[in-house]
Motif scaffolding. Structure first.
Motif, PDB file in Angstrom:
ATOM      1  N   THR A   1      -8.962  25.880   5.643  1.00  0.00           N
ATOM      2  CA  THR A   1      -7.535  25.554   5.689  1.00  0.00           C
ATOM      3  C   THR A   1      -6.665  26.138   4.578  1.00  0.00           C
ATOM      4  N   PHE A   2      -7.190  26.300   3.365  1.00  0.00           N
ATOM      5  CA  PHE A   2      -6.280  26.557   2.245  1.00  0.00           C
ATOM      6  C   PHE A   2      -6.990  27.263   1.104  1.00  0.00           C
ATOM      7  N   PHE A   3      -6.276  28.189   0.469  1.00  0.00           N
ATOM      8  CA  PHE A   3      -6.718  28.732  -0.806  1.00  0.00           C
ATOM      9  C   PHE A   3      -5.523  29.343  -1.524  1.00  0.00           C
ATOM     10  N   ILE A   4      -5.722  29.584  -2.801  1.00  0.00           N
ATOM     11  CA  ILE A   4      -4.703  30.215  -3.647  1.00  0.00           C
ATOM     12  C   ILE A   4      -5.322  31.445  -4.278  1.00  0.00           C
ATOM     13  N   ASP A   5      -4.555  32.537  -4.292  1.00  0.00           N
ATOM     14  CA  ASP A   5      -4.957  33.644  -5.157  1.00  0.00           C
ATOM     15  C   ASP A   5      -3.932  33.732  -6.272  1.00  0.00           C
ATOM     16  N   GLU A   6      -4.455  33.717  -7.483  1.00  0.00           N
ATOM     17  CA  GLU A   6      -3.607  33.721  -8.678  1.00  0.00           C
ATOM     18  C   GLU A   6      -3.917  34.956  -9.513  1.00  0.00           C
TER      19      GLU A   6
ATOM     20  N   LYS B   1       4.396  38.646 -14.278  1.00  0.00           N
ATOM     21  CA  LYS B   1       4.179  37.648 -15.325  1.00  0.00           C
ATOM     22  C   LYS B   1       3.468  36.440 -14.709  1.00  0.00           C
ATOM     23  N   LEU B   2       3.820  36.145 -13.449  1.00  0.00           N
ATOM     24  CA  LEU B   2       3.195  35.063 -12.690  1.00  0.00           C
ATOM     25  C   LEU B   2       3.123  35.482 -11.231  1.00  0.00           C
ATOM     26  N   TRP B   3       1.981  35.271 -10.611  1.00  0.00           N
ATOM     27  CA  TRP B   3       1.793  35.472  -9.166  1.00  0.00           C
ATOM     28  C   TRP B   3       0.869  34.370  -8.697  1.00  0.00           C
ATOM     29  N   TYR B   4       1.375  33.473  -7.833  1.00  0.00           N
ATOM     30  CA  TYR B   4       0.640  32.309  -7.348  1.00  0.00           C
ATOM     31  C   TYR B   4       0.859  32.251  -5.846  1.00  0.00           C
ATOM     32  N   HIS B   5      -0.130  32.702  -5.085  1.00  0.00           N
ATOM     33  CA  HIS B   5       0.007  32.883  -3.639  1.00  0.00           C
ATOM     34  C   HIS B   5      -0.842  31.848  -2.904  1.00  0.00           C
ATOM     35  N   GLN B   6      -0.157  30.936  -2.219  1.00  0.00           N
ATOM     36  CA  GLN B   6      -0.815  29.907  -1.430  1.00  0.00           C
ATOM     37  C   GLN B   6      -0.961  30.385   0.015  1.00  0.00           C
ATOM     38  N   HIS B   7      -2.144  30.145   0.588  1.00  0.00           N
ATOM     39  CA  HIS B   7      -2.433  30.502   1.981  1.00  0.00           C
ATOM     40  C   HIS B   7      -2.833  29.225   2.708  1.00  0.00           C
ATOM     41  N   LEU B   8      -2.127  28.893   3.776  1.00  0.00           N
ATOM     42  CA  LEU B   8      -2.442  27.710   4.571  1.00  0.00           C
ATOM     43  C   LEU B   8      -2.688  28.142   6.008  1.00  0.00           C
ATOM     44  N   VAL B   9      -3.777  27.665   6.583  1.00  0.00           N
ATOM     45  CA  VAL B   9      -4.127  27.924   7.981  1.00  0.00           C
ATOM     46  C   VAL B   9      -4.375  26.573   8.625  1.00  0.00           C
ATOM     47  N   GLU B  10      -3.647  26.287   9.710  1.00  0.00           N
ATOM     48  CA  GLU B  10      -3.840  25.005  10.376  1.00  0.00           C
ATOM     49  C   GLU B  10      -3.599  25.130  11.875  1.00  0.00           C
TER      50      GLU B  10
ATOM     51  N   THR C   1      -2.576  28.974  15.984  1.00  0.00           N
ATOM     52  CA  THR C   1      -2.715  28.758  14.542  1.00  0.00           C
ATOM     53  C   THR C   1      -1.371  28.927  13.854  1.00  0.00           C
ATOM     54  N   ARG C   2      -1.056  27.989  12.987  1.00  0.00           N
ATOM     55  CA  ARG C   2       0.106  28.123  12.104  1.00  0.00           C
ATOM     56  C   ARG C   2      -0.422  28.623  10.775  1.00  0.00           C
ATOM     57  N   MET C   3       0.162  29.722  10.302  1.00  0.00           N
ATOM     58  CA  MET C   3      -0.236  30.277   9.017  1.00  0.00           C
ATOM     59  C   MET C   3       0.990  30.326   8.115  1.00  0.00           C
ATOM     60  N   LEU C   4       0.837  29.809   6.918  1.00  0.00           N
ATOM     61  CA  LEU C   4       1.927  29.789   5.950  1.00  0.00           C
ATOM     62  C   LEU C   4       1.480  30.491   4.676  1.00  0.00           C
ATOM     63  N   ASP C   5       2.279  31.459   4.242  1.00  0.00           N
ATOM     64  CA  ASP C   5       2.110  32.089   2.935  1.00  0.00           C
ATOM     65  C   ASP C   5       3.259  31.631   2.060  1.00  0.00           C
ATOM     66  N   ARG C   6       2.942  31.177   0.867  1.00  0.00           N
ATOM     67  CA  ARG C   6       3.974  30.784  -0.095  1.00  0.00           C
ATOM     68  C   ARG C   6       3.611  31.430  -1.427  1.00  0.00           C
ATOM     69  N   VAL C   7       4.490  32.319  -1.894  1.00  0.00           N
ATOM     70  CA  VAL C   7       4.241  33.024  -3.144  1.00  0.00           C
ATOM     71  C   VAL C   7       5.308  32.620  -4.166  1.00  0.00           C
ATOM     72  N   VAL C   8       4.851  32.145  -5.298  1.00  0.00           N
ATOM     73  CA  VAL C   8       5.724  31.907  -6.448  1.00  0.00           C
ATOM     74  C   VAL C   8       5.420  33.032  -7.425  1.00  0.00           C
ATOM     75  N   TYR C   9       6.469  33.741  -7.855  1.00  0.00           N
ATOM     76  CA  TYR C   9       6.235  34.873  -8.741  1.00  0.00           C
ATOM     77  C   TYR C   9       7.341  34.984  -9.774  1.00  0.00           C
ATOM     78  N   LEU C  10       7.012  35.702 -10.827  1.00  0.00           N
ATOM     79  CA  LEU C  10       7.957  35.948 -11.913  1.00  0.00           C
ATOM     80  C   LEU C  10       7.633  37.310 -12.495  1.00  0.00           C
ATOM     81  N   LEU C  11       8.658  38.071 -12.759  1.00  0.00           N
ATOM     82  CA  LEU C  11       8.477  39.386 -13.373  1.00  0.00           C
ATOM     83  C   LEU C  11       8.592  39.277 -14.889  1.00  0.00           C
TER      84      LEU C  11
END
Length: 151
Positions: free
Chosen positions: A78-83, A90-99, A106-116
């Motif tokens: 269902t879920f993992f993060i690649d950081e 400066k920051l890359w935090y990528h959430q992957h959701l599969v449900e 299948t609903r797939m959601l990518d959520r990326v929080v990032y900072l340069l």
């Protein structure tokens, strides 16, 4: 910080989508050829918590860059993060959701929080270049997933 989100519905069973995403070498399939993505480290057949993956990408106008990512918070199926641990952000935090979604889809959601890096210069670079580049990368990713798993 910036947020990039993508949600797609795929005409495939969630287990099949997860199996594809949980196989590290398949990242090549989801990365635009223009980035000349290359995995440098040995990777297992299936990802796990704490997996470190070293790869190289070609960033337009800036050349080749190493990127080290760690797989974290994996919830099988269902879920993992690649950081990012080392790389251009400066920051890359990528959430992957599969449900599961309706009717075997299948609903797939990518959520990326990032900072340069580089403060106000990073803000301007994001506004005029990086955000658009990321949108294009995720457009490509969406189209490839639809080709592989249906709309």
């Amino acid at each position: 910080m910036y947020l990039l989100e993508r949600e797609i519905i795929l005409d495939s069973d969630p287990d099949k989508v997860w199996e594809f995403l949980a196989t590290p070498v398949n990242l090549n399939e989801l990365t635009p050829p223009s980035l000349d993505f290359q995995i440098l480290s040995e990777v297992p057949a299936k990802m796990y918590n704490g997996l470190m993956i070293l790869y190289e990408i070609r960033i337009p106008f800036l050349g080749r860059h190493s990127w080290l990512t760690e797989i974290k918070h994996l919830r099988e199926g269902t879920f993992f993060i690649d950081e990012q641990r080392l790389g251009p952000y400066k920051l890359w935090y990528h959430q992957h959701l599969v449900e599961p979604s309706e009717k075997g889809k299948t609903r797939m959601l990518d959520r990326v929080v990032y900072l340069l890096p580089y403060g106000i210069i990073g803000v301007m670079v994001n506004k005029f270049w990086v955000r658009n580049m990321l949108e294009e990368i995720f457009d490509y990713r969406t189209e490839r997933l639809r080709e592989l798993f249906g709309r």
